[in-house]
Design a protein around this motif. Structure first.
Motif, short mmCIF file in Angstrom:
data_model
loop_
_atom_site.label_atom_id
_atom_site.label_comp_id
_atom_site.label_asym_id
_atom_site.label_seq_id
_atom_site.Cartn_x
_atom_site.Cartn_y
_atom_site.Cartn_z
N ALA A 1 -21.63 36.63 37.00
CA ALA A 1 -20.36 37.18 37.66
C ALA A 1 -20.39 38.84 37.97
CB ALA A 1 -19.20 37.03 36.65
N THR A 2 -21.26 39.29 36.83
CA THR A 2 -21.35 40.78 36.77
C THR A 2 -22.13 41.35 37.93
OG1 THR A 2 -23.11 40.95 35.30
CG2 THR A 2 -20.91 40.95 34.17
N ARG A 3 -23.13 40.27 38.16
CA ARG A 3 -23.97 40.68 39.46
C ARG A 3 -23.32 40.62 40.70
NH1 ARG A 3 -28.89 42.89 38.43
NH2 ARG A 3 -29.84 41.69 39.99
N GLN A 4 -22.25 39.62 40.77
CA GLN A 4 -21.67 39.37 41.79
C GLN A 4 -20.75 40.70 42.37
OE1 GLN A 4 -18.50 36.34 42.02
NE2 GLN A 4 -19.36 35.75 44.12
N GLU A 5 -19.63 41.20 41.41
CA GLU A 5 -18.98 42.28 41.48
C GLU A 5 -18.95 43.18 40.27
OE1 GLU A 5 -15.03 41.32 43.07
OE2 GLU A 5 -15.62 39.21 43.11
N PRO A 6 -20.05 44.16 40.29
CA PRO A 6 -20.35 44.87 39.19
C PRO A 6 -18.86 45.73 38.56
CG PRO A 6 -22.06 45.16 40.77
CD PRO A 6 -20.84 44.25 41.53
N ARG A 7 -18.20 46.10 39.66
CA ARG A 7 -17.09 46.87 39.20
C ARG A 7 -15.85 46.26 38.77
NH1 ARG A 7 -19.40 49.73 43.72
NH2 ARG A 7 -18.21 48.71 45.05
N ARG A 8 -15.73 44.82 38.92
CA ARG A 8 -14.64 44.00 38.51
C ARG A 8 -14.67 44.18 37.05
NH1 ARG A 8 -13.94 37.68 40.29
NH2 ARG A 8 -11.58 37.56 40.03
N VAL A 9 -13.26 44.05 36.74
CA VAL A 9 -13.03 44.09 35.03
C VAL A 9 -13.34 42.65 34.69
CG1 VAL A 9 -11.30 44.31 33.35
CG2 VAL A 9 -11.20 45.96 35.37
N LEU A 10 -14.32 42.48 33.83
CA LEU A 10 -14.55 41.27 33.03
C LEU A 10 -14.26 41.28 31.60
CD1 LEU A 10 -16.00 38.61 33.37
CD2 LEU A 10 -18.01 39.78 32.97
N SER A 11 -13.87 40.18 31.06
CA SER A 11 -13.35 40.01 29.73
C SER A 11 -13.99 38.78 29.43
CB SER A 11 -11.92 39.96 29.29
OG SER A 11 -11.53 39.70 28.03
N CYS A 12 -14.86 38.71 28.25
CA CYS A 12 -15.67 37.60 28.00
C CYS A 12 -15.30 37.17 26.45
CB CYS A 12 -17.26 37.92 28.03
SG CYS A 12 -17.91 38.11 29.76
N HIS A 13 -15.14 35.83 26.40
CA HIS A 13 -14.82 35.30 25.03
C HIS A 13 -15.77 33.97 24.73
CE1 HIS A 13 -11.07 38.13 24.61
NE2 HIS A 13 -11.40 37.91 25.99
N PHE A 14 -16.54 34.12 23.75
CA PHE A 14 -17.22 32.88 23.42
C PHE A 14 -17.33 32.48 22.20
CE2 PHE A 14 -20.01 35.71 26.53
CZ PHE A 14 -19.52 35.21 27.79
N GLU A 15 -17.19 31.11 21.96
CA GLU A 15 -17.25 30.52 20.56
C GLU A 15 -18.87 30.14 20.48
OE1 GLU A 15 -15.77 26.45 19.94
OE2 GLU A 15 -15.82 26.26 22.25
N VAL A 16 -19.30 30.58 19.27
CA VAL A 16 -20.76 30.55 19.10
C VAL A 16 -21.08 29.92 17.64
CG1 VAL A 16 -21.37 32.24 20.86
CG2 VAL A 16 -21.24 32.82 18.51
N GLY A 17 -22.34 29.45 17.43
CA GLY A 17 -22.69 29.11 16.10
C GLY A 17 -23.62 30.02 15.19
N ASP A 18 -24.24 31.29 16.04
CA ASP A 18 -25.01 32.06 15.51
C ASP A 18 -24.32 33.34 15.86
OD1 ASP A 18 -27.06 33.99 14.63
OD2 ASP A 18 -28.45 32.57 14.53
N LEU A 19 -23.85 34.08 15.36
CA LEU A 19 -23.06 35.48 15.95
C LEU A 19 -24.17 36.50 16.18
CD1 LEU A 19 -19.92 35.90 13.48
CD2 LEU A 19 -19.92 35.59 16.02
N GLU A 20 -25.27 36.56 15.38
CA GLU A 20 -26.22 37.53 15.61
C GLU A 20 -26.91 37.27 16.69
OE1 GLU A 20 -30.21 39.38 13.20
OE2 GLU A 20 -28.50 38.12 11.96
N SER A 21 -27.50 35.82 16.83
CA SER A 21 -28.26 35.62 17.99
C SER A 21 -27.44 35.81 19.43
CB SER A 21 -28.69 34.21 17.91
OG SER A 21 -29.33 33.69 19.02
#
Length: 219
Positions: free
Chosen positions: A120-140
């Motif tokens: 998505a960032t490659r498609q529209e680099p200037r678009r405001v993007l907010s990402c929220h991910f549930e993950v098993g390993d925070l550091e990774s």
């Protein structure tokens, strides 16, 4: 079906790989960020679905962010694939058309959605993007997000009792009030929970369950 050869497999963490494939059959392909491909795991009857993060149609080259989710064929392929390995690819085909969503974009998902966010960032680099991910390993996951330029991604550690999903849902109202459009992907149960928490017109929402515990065939 398109024949391709793996030309690079970069280990980012124990479970994440940046895998680049190349082939004459990939040249000229019409690809849009959010489209999907299916890669045969040694048989046309066993395939796993991936979201390319880049596609160079002139060179016939594409890149995916592979995540070894479990011990099945897909996880084994991500862990063991090496340059020189050949595979059959179906697609690209339409899956999530991010172009139809207007305004700021909010992507909610898990490890399997990080590649989509990068695309998505490659498609529209200037678009405001907010990402929220549930993950098993925070550091990774943080390491991979930073590697892909998603430094501001909000990461929530997955809990067995799913209580972390409420923390993700808490971010929805402010984003909706700010005019964001939403992409909800990843684990089926999380997608369903977040979808129920949103009261938005279809023009501001895309959903796709990539996987569910104990099930195969989702994409």
């Amino acid at each position: 079906m398109k024949r391709a050869t793996v030309i690079a497999s970069e280990r980012l963490t124990d479970r994440f790989r940046l895998i680049t494939l190349e082939g004459a059959a990939l040249k000229g392909a019409a690809w849009t960020p959010g489209d999907k491909v299916q890669i045969a795991m040694g048989s046309a009857f066993v395939a796993r679905t991936y979201t390319p993060i880049e596609w160079n149609a002139a060179a016939g080259r594409m890149c995916i962010l592979g995540y070894a989710h479990g011990d099945g064929p897909g996880g084994a392929w991500v862990r063991t694939v090496r340059p020189g390995d050949e595979c059959d690819i179906f697609g690209p085909r339409g899956s999530l058309d991010l172009r139809r969503l207007s305004g700021p974009l909010a992507i909610f998902g898990d490890e399997t959605a990080i590649g989509l966010a990068y695309a998505a960032t490659r498609q529209e680099p200037r678009r405001v993007l907010s990402c929220h991910f549930e993950v098993g390993d925070l550091e990774s996951a943080r390491q991979v997000a930073v590697e892909l330029g998603l430094d501001d991604a909000a990461l929530v550690e997955r809990c067995p009792e799913e209580s972390h999903v409420a923390a993700m849902a808490a971010a929805l109202p402010d984003l909706a009030a700010a005019g964001a459009s939403f992409v909800l992907v990843g684990k089926a149960g999380t997608v369903q929970t977040l979808r129920r928490a949103l009261t938005l017109p279809a023009s501001r929402l895309l959903t796709k369950a990539y996987w569910a515990p104990g099930k195969t065939g989702l994409d």
